[in-house]
Design a protein around this motif. Structure first.
Motif, PDB file in Angstrom:
ATOM      1  N   ALA A  56       0.834  -1.211   0.000  1.00 58.89           N
ATOM      2  CA  ALA A  56       0.000   0.000   0.000  1.00 58.89           C
ATOM      3  C   ALA A  56       0.865   1.255   0.000  1.00 58.89           C
ATOM      4  O   ALA A  56       0.600   2.215  -0.732  1.00 58.89           O
ATOM      5  N   ALA A  94      -3.881   3.321  -5.567  1.00 57.61           N
ATOM      6  CA  ALA A  94      -3.789   4.575  -4.817  1.00 57.61           C
ATOM      7  C   ALA A  94      -4.407   5.692  -5.640  1.00 57.61           C
ATOM      8  O   ALA A  94      -4.139   5.816  -6.838  1.00 57.61           O
ATOM      9  N   VAL A 108      -5.722   4.274  -0.473  1.00 59.45           N
ATOM     10  CA  VAL A 108      -5.237   3.081  -1.171  1.00 59.45           C
ATOM     11  C   VAL A 108      -6.101   1.904  -0.737  1.00 59.45           C
ATOM     12  O   VAL A 108      -6.289   1.668   0.456  1.00 59.45           O
TER      13      VAL A 108
END
Length: 133
Positions: A56, A94, A108
Motif C-alpha cells: 500500500a 492509490a 489506497v
C-alpha cells in the motif's frame, strides 16, 4: 509518465526485492501488485501486516510522486479487513483524494480478485524538489 513508471519500477530496490511490481501510473494514481509468497507469511500462516502495508505504501509513494516533485509521507494509517493467504495476488490502487499547495491526501485499497484486504490513507508534504534530481 513513462519516466515516472521506469523510475519506480527499477529492480534492486526494497519494493522489487519483496515482489512488488508497478502496473500503472497516472497523475495522482498508481496501481501495483504483489503475490503472497512463503516469506510474506507470519506465524499465523497469513500475510504479514507489514508486507501488506509495504504494498500500500509503495502505491501511495508512486501516486504522490507522479506529479514529478518529491512528496514525503507525514502521516499514514491502515485498517485490515481480511487476511491474505499464500498464493493470493494483491492489487493496491492509490488515488488522490484532495490536495493543497503543500499537502495531499491519498486513499489506497488493497484487494484480491474477490475481496478487500486493507484500506490505507496517507498524507504527504509536497516539496519543490524534482523527483529526478
Amino acid at each position: 509518465m513513462q519516466k515516472i513508471f521506469n523510475f519506480f519500477n527499477k529492480g534492486g530496490d526494497f519494493a522489487s526485492n519483496i515482489g512488488i511490481k508497478l502496473l500503472e501510473v497516472h497523475y495522482g494514481y498508481a496501481k501495483a501488485k504483489m503475490q503472497i509468497k512463503e516469506f510474506h507469511l507470519n506465524q499465523a500462516g497469513v500475510a504479514h501486516g507489514g508486507a501488506i502495508f509495504t504494498l500500500a505504501d509503495f502505491a501511495f509513494a508512486v501516486a504522490s510522486n507522479s506529479f514529478g516533485k518529491v512528496s514525503l509521507a507525514i502521516n499514514t494509517s491502515i485498517s485490515f479487513m481480511h487476511a491474505a493467504k499464500l498464493g493470493d495476488i494483491l492489487i493496491a490502487e492509490a488515488n488522490l483524494v484532495d490536495e493543497s499547495n503543500r499537502l495531499a491526501t491519498y486513499e489506497v485499497i488493497v484487494k484480491t480478485e474477490d475481496k478487500k484486504i486493507a484500506f490505507f490513507t496517507g498524507t504527504v508534504y509536497k516539496t519543490k524538489k524534482d523527483v529526478f534530481e
